[in-house]
Design a protein around this motif. Structure first.
Motif, PDB file in Angstrom:
ATOM      1  N   THR A   1      -5.763   6.000  12.649  1.00  0.00           N
ATOM      2  CA  THR A   1      -5.258   5.719  11.300  1.00  0.00           C
ATOM      3  C   THR A   1      -3.933   4.984  11.270  1.00  0.00           C
ATOM      4  O   THR A   1      -3.539   4.445  10.232  1.00  0.00           O
ATOM      5  N   HIS A   2      -3.218   4.946  12.418  1.00  0.00           N
ATOM      6  CA  HIS A   2      -1.925   4.269  12.522  1.00  0.00           C
ATOM      7  C   HIS A   2      -1.035   4.594  11.324  1.00  0.00           C
ATOM      8  O   HIS A   2      -0.717   3.725  10.498  1.00  0.00           O
ATOM      9  N   PRO A   3      -0.615   5.868  11.211  1.00  0.00           N
ATOM     10  CA  PRO A   3       0.198   6.239  10.047  1.00  0.00           C
ATOM     11  C   PRO A   3       1.588   5.625  10.125  1.00  0.00           C
ATOM     12  O   PRO A   3       2.047   5.209  11.195  1.00  0.00           O
ATOM     13  N   ASP A   4       2.256   5.589   8.987  1.00  0.00           N
ATOM     14  CA  ASP A   4       3.660   5.136   8.965  1.00  0.00           C
ATOM     15  C   ASP A   4       4.572   6.220   9.491  1.00  0.00           C
ATOM     16  O   ASP A   4       5.604   5.933  10.112  1.00  0.00           O
ATOM     17  N   LEU A   5       4.199   7.471   9.224  1.00  0.00           N
ATOM     18  CA  LEU A   5       5.050   8.596   9.640  1.00  0.00           C
ATOM     19  C   LEU A   5       4.163   9.748  10.067  1.00  0.00           C
ATOM     20  O   LEU A   5       3.124  10.004   9.434  1.00  0.00           O
ATOM     21  N   VAL A   6       4.575  10.405  11.138  1.00  0.00           N
ATOM     22  CA  VAL A   6       3.891  11.624  11.582  1.00  0.00           C
ATOM     23  C   VAL A   6       4.847  12.788  11.382  1.00  0.00           C
ATOM     24  O   VAL A   6       5.960  12.780  11.918  1.00  0.00           O
ATOM     25  N   LEU A   7       4.413  13.772  10.578  1.00  0.00           N
ATOM     26  CA  LEU A   7       5.156  15.039  10.484  1.00  0.00           C
ATOM     27  C   LEU A   7       4.574  15.934  11.564  1.00  0.00           C
ATOM     28  O   LEU A   7       3.458  16.415  11.455  1.00  0.00           O
ATOM     29  N   LEU A   8       5.362  16.140  12.619  1.00  0.00           N
ATOM     30  CA  LEU A   8       4.818  16.702  13.848  1.00  0.00           C
ATOM     31  C   LEU A   8       5.445  18.064  14.142  1.00  0.00           C
ATOM     32  O   LEU A   8       6.649  18.163  14.414  1.00  0.00           O
ATOM     33  N   ASP A   9       4.643  19.099  14.105  1.00  0.00           N
ATOM     34  CA  ASP A   9       5.126  20.428  14.501  1.00  0.00           C
ATOM     35  C   ASP A   9       5.234  20.455  16.020  1.00  0.00           C
ATOM     36  O   ASP A   9       4.454  19.799  16.734  1.00  0.00           O
ATOM     37  N   VAL A  10       6.180  21.204  16.522  1.00  0.00           N
ATOM     38  CA  VAL A  10       6.387  21.270  17.973  1.00  0.00           C
ATOM     39  C   VAL A  10       5.397  22.243  18.620  1.00  0.00           C
ATOM     40  O   VAL A  10       4.724  21.914  19.590  1.00  0.00           O
TER      41      VAL A  10
ATOM     42  N   ARG B   1       0.860  -1.190   0.000  1.00  0.00           N
ATOM     43  CA  ARG B   1       0.000   0.000   0.000  1.00  0.00           C
ATOM     44  C   ARG B   1       0.887   1.227   0.000  1.00  0.00           C
ATOM     45  O   ARG B   1       2.106   1.165   0.230  1.00  0.00           O
ATOM     46  N   LYS B   2       0.237   2.379  -0.225  1.00  0.00           N
ATOM     47  CA  LYS B   2       0.996   3.631  -0.143  1.00  0.00           C
ATOM     48  C   LYS B   2       1.337   3.911   1.315  1.00  0.00           C
ATOM     49  O   LYS B   2       0.565   3.578   2.234  1.00  0.00           O
ATOM     50  N   HIS B   3       2.475   4.554   1.540  1.00  0.00           N
ATOM     51  CA  HIS B   3       2.803   5.009   2.895  1.00  0.00           C
ATOM     52  C   HIS B   3       1.789   6.060   3.341  1.00  0.00           C
ATOM     53  O   HIS B   3       1.387   6.931   2.554  1.00  0.00           O
ATOM     54  N   ARG B   4       1.421   5.928   4.606  1.00  0.00           N
ATOM     55  CA  ARG B   4       0.472   6.892   5.153  1.00  0.00           C
ATOM     56  C   ARG B   4       1.238   7.869   6.039  1.00  0.00           C
ATOM     57  O   ARG B   4       1.986   7.461   6.929  1.00  0.00           O
ATOM     58  N   ILE B   5       0.986   9.146   5.761  1.00  0.00           N
ATOM     59  CA  ILE B   5       1.658  10.200   6.525  1.00  0.00           C
ATOM     60  C   ILE B   5       0.605  11.102   7.135  1.00  0.00           C
ATOM     61  O   ILE B   5      -0.328  11.538   6.448  1.00  0.00           O
ATOM     62  N   LEU B   6       0.749  11.365   8.419  1.00  0.00           N
ATOM     63  CA  LEU B   6      -0.140  12.313   9.087  1.00  0.00           C
ATOM     64  C   LEU B   6       0.666  13.590   9.356  1.00  0.00           C
ATOM     65  O   LEU B   6       1.725  13.535   9.978  1.00  0.00           O
TER      66      LEU B   6
ATOM     67  N   TYR C   1       2.468   9.835  -1.467  1.00  0.00           N
ATOM     68  CA  TYR C   1       2.074   9.306  -0.161  1.00  0.00           C
ATOM     69  C   TYR C   1       0.594   9.581   0.069  1.00  0.00           C
ATOM     70  O   TYR C   1       0.056  10.599  -0.346  1.00  0.00           O
ATOM     71  N   ALA C   2      -0.014   8.656   0.826  1.00  0.00           N
ATOM     72  CA  ALA C   2      -1.348   8.949   1.344  1.00  0.00           C
ATOM     73  C   ALA C   2      -1.152   9.826   2.557  1.00  0.00           C
ATOM     74  O   ALA C   2      -0.317   9.521   3.402  1.00  0.00           O
ATOM     75  N   HIS C   3      -1.885  10.906   2.634  1.00  0.00           N
ATOM     76  CA  HIS C   3      -1.601  11.819   3.734  1.00  0.00           C
ATOM     77  C   HIS C   3      -2.882  12.434   4.273  1.00  0.00           C
ATOM     78  O   HIS C   3      -3.914  12.488   3.621  1.00  0.00           O
ATOM     79  N   ASP C   4      -2.743  12.897   5.486  1.00  0.00           N
ATOM     80  CA  ASP C   4      -3.852  13.506   6.198  1.00  0.00           C
ATOM     81  C   ASP C   4      -3.265  14.630   7.034  1.00  0.00           C
ATOM     82  O   ASP C   4      -2.050  14.682   7.258  1.00  0.00           O
ATOM     83  N   ARG C   5      -4.167  15.512   7.529  1.00  0.00           N
ATOM     84  CA  ARG C   5      -3.648  16.629   8.334  1.00  0.00           C
ATOM     85  C   ARG C   5      -4.598  16.909   9.468  1.00  0.00           C
ATOM     86  O   ARG C   5      -5.823  16.845   9.323  1.00  0.00           O
ATOM     87  N   VAL C   6      -3.997  17.191  10.656  1.00  0.00           N
ATOM     88  CA  VAL C   6      -4.750  17.770  11.768  1.00  0.00           C
ATOM     89  C   VAL C   6      -4.081  19.082  12.135  1.00  0.00           C
ATOM     90  O   VAL C   6      -2.863  19.220  11.984  1.00  0.00           O
TER      91      VAL C   6
END
Lengths: 486, 129
Positions: B50-59, B6-11, B32-37
């Motif tokens: 969603t159990h993403p593969d990677l979280v791009l996390l702002d501090v 599957r595509k990598h999921r990134i939040l 990538y499959a991606h989502d945003r909060v």
């Protein structure tokens, strides 16, 4: 002429004259008697009588002279010598009065005089010693007081000779030649501002007046901010105290920061201005021309690089420029342990690395105490393990415990609290900000810890170095008249 | 692609919309499959869901900081395989240390070059492969 002869010689001459006179009288009497008798056959008898009588007279006189010499003249000489020795030198001890037993009260009187002299001398020596000790104590107090003063302090006479200086002053004045006592101040400082200030204060006549001046060194061209106050003295122009502060470093730092800020603004302003211009001429509703897109990318890249560089420099400068005092890691750790144990918490400590921490020890100890208290109260039990590790160029304070992990949200809440009732304005966050650092939890497999990075430097200890003299005063009494009390 | 094809999921957890737009374009372009909060409070529920593969996390996030989210993910054994790449506009060495200590797999300072972000994302995602 007779006064120049010694006593014993004079007494000898007196007795010699007496013997001579007696012999002459005897001879005259015997001659007169022989002549009156008129019998030549009695001459030998008269001569015999004369010789015998003469010898007896001579023997008697000699004997009496000998007794006089041994029991009067010689003891007088000895007593006089003893008294003179005690008067002119440091001879002590009782005089031998047995030799003067035939001199009546003279020996006891001489002994009493010698004792009185010794007593006076001892009293004077004690007074001198007391005064010397007092001056030495005052000097030590003054040296200790002024050695911790961060500014340079000089005491100068009215003739501008250096009577006192502390180490910061030596550092400020010294160039090729170290400053020294009794040297002229103007061998080290340009004289104009100092002389003018001295004259102004003398003319003002106000003992409490001070004069702020800006003066420069002769050697290195340092600019010093100085304050002069006069000191009362005995006679002559008054001396003065000069406190010195090197503003060269301040000016340099300020100039460097201003320059850095100018460079920073320039590096940001240019690409920002260029981007504004490019965006301003973008054709609306049309695709962005390739050249403009390239130009915008270049400007954004430059702007991004500038911000990153400036952020890195700011980070480094901030950590380097922290106005914090040095503290030994061991002392800091001991203080933290004492604070935790004072709160009734059990603490085990490991040996601290030999580091010198740049920190406000008081605030850090209060912070660790506060956190230890909160940990214990919220189910994270003692014993705590406290250590200070070397971490690359810096150090980390680590407060550990066995048990559940601590959530960051809880920790952030504790850091927002004042550190104590007596520190209502100081929170954990403010302490961390003052040290340009942060604090966070770490842990694995039940071993948890709070980690606090701090700036540190290796502690270099020179073995067997003599204690540093931090202030210099002339030694010995009488070097500078009455002591100067500040 | 992930191990199961599957595509990598990134939040993306980012409150600043303009950055989020840029990241949206980038993630799409990278396939990538991606989502945003946009807030920290929404992040953990979405991660668990969603159990993403990677979280791009702002501090710096409203309500809950990126550091807290990072710690929460690492304290959850079920999320042990979720990679975390922290982003921050401040980016001091201390912040970097803190992020890594709390369990972040990578740390990147804003403004960053998208090329650098792209490389970092690939490095973290390919680490599982």
């Amino acid at each position: 002429m007779l006064h120049r002869l010694s006593l014993r010689l004079r007494i000898f001459l007196i007795f010699a004259a007496l013997a001579f006179g007696a012999l002459v009288a005897l001879a005259a009497g015997l001659v007169f008697g022989f002549q009156r008798l008129g019998s030549p056959e009695t001459l030998s008898a008269f001569v015999q009588v004369g010789v015998i009588a003469g010898l007896v007279i001579l023997g008697l006189v000699t004997w009496v002279w000998y007794l006089f010499d041994v029991n009067v003249a010689k003891p007088i000489d000895i007593l006089a010598g003893a008294l003179r020795a005690r008067a002119h030198s440091d001879v002590s001890g009782e005089m031998d009065t047995a030799i003067a037993r035939y001199l009546g009260d003279l020996a006891p009187a001489a002994t009493a005089a010698a004792a009185s002299l010794a007593e006076t001398r001892n009293a004077l020596a004690e007074a001198v010693a007391r005064e010397t000790t007092r001056l030495a104590d005052e000097k030590s107090r003054l040296e200790a007081l002024l050695s911790d003063v961060p500014v340079g302090v000089l005491l100068c006479s009215g003739e501008h000779q250096i009577a006192f200086y502390n180490t910061p002053a030596a550092g400020l004045l010294g160039g090729d030649t170290a400053p020294g006592l009794d040297r002229y101040l103007f061998d080290y400082l340009r004289e104009g501002p100092v002389r003018h200030a001295h004259r102004r204060l003398i003319e003002a006549g106000d003992a409490d007046a001070a004069s702020d001046i800006l003066c420069s060194t002769r050697s290195g061209g340092q600019v010093l901010a100085a304050r002069m106050r006069l000191i009362e003295g005995a006679g002559g122009p008054p001396g003065y105290v000069l406190t010195l502060r090197d503003v060269t470093a301040d000016l340099t730092t300020r100039a460097r920061r201003d320059a850095a800020l100018s460079v920073a603004l320039d590096r940001i302003r240019r690409p920002t201005a260029n981007l504004m211009t490019l965006f301003g001429v973008l054709p609306e509703g049309e695709p962005v021309p390739a050249r403009m897109e390239t130009a915008m990318r270049q400007e954004v890249t430059g702007l991004s690089a500038a911000v990153n560089d400036l952020s890195r420099h700011h980070d480094e400068d901030r950590a380097e420029g922290l106005p914090l005092a040095p503290a030994r890691a061991l002392d800091l750790l001991d203080g933290m342990r004492a604070r935790l144990e004072g709160l009734g918490l059990t603490v085990e400590t490991a040996e601290a690395a030999p580091l010198l921490m740049r920190c406000n020890g008081f605030e850090l100890i209060a912070l660790i105490g506060h956190l230890g208290q909160r940990l214990a109260a919220s189910g994270h039990p003692a014993p705590f393990h406290l250590r200070l590790d070397e971490a690359g160029a810096d150090a980390r304070v680590v407060l550990g415990w066995q048990g559940a992990a601590l959530s960051l949200a809880t920790l952030d809440g504790w850091l927002a609290e004042p550190l104590g009732e007596d520190l209502p304005d100081i929170t954990g966050r403010s302490v961390l900000a003052a040290h340009a650092t942060d604090l966070w939890p770490e842990g694995t497999n039940g071993r948890q810890s709070l980690v606090l990075p701090l700036r540190a430097a290796p502690l270099r200890i020179a073995p067997s170095t003599p204690p540093q003299r931090d202030a210099f005063l002339p030694s010995g009494l009488g070097a500078r008249g009455p002591p100067i009390l500040l | 692609m992930a191990e199961d094809g599957r595509k990598h999921r990134i939040l993306v957890v980012e409150d600043e919309d303009n950055i989020a737009i840029a990241l949206d374009f980038l993630m799409t372009r990278e396939g990538y499959a991606h989502d945003r909060v946009a807030s920290g409070a929404e992040a953990m529920p979405r991660i668990r869901e969603t159990h993403p593969d990677l979280v791009l996390l702002d501090v710096m996030l409203p309500e809950v900081s990126g550091y807290e989210i990072c710690q929460s993910v690492r304290l959850d054994p079920a999320l042990a395989d979720v990679k975390i790449l922290m982003m921050t506009a401040r980016g001091s060495a201390i912040e970097r240390q803190k992020g890594i200590a709390l369990g972040a797999d990578g740390f990147i300072s804003k403004p960053f070059e998208l090329k650098e972000l792209r490389q970092e994302v690939r490095r973290l995602l390919q680490g599982e492969g």
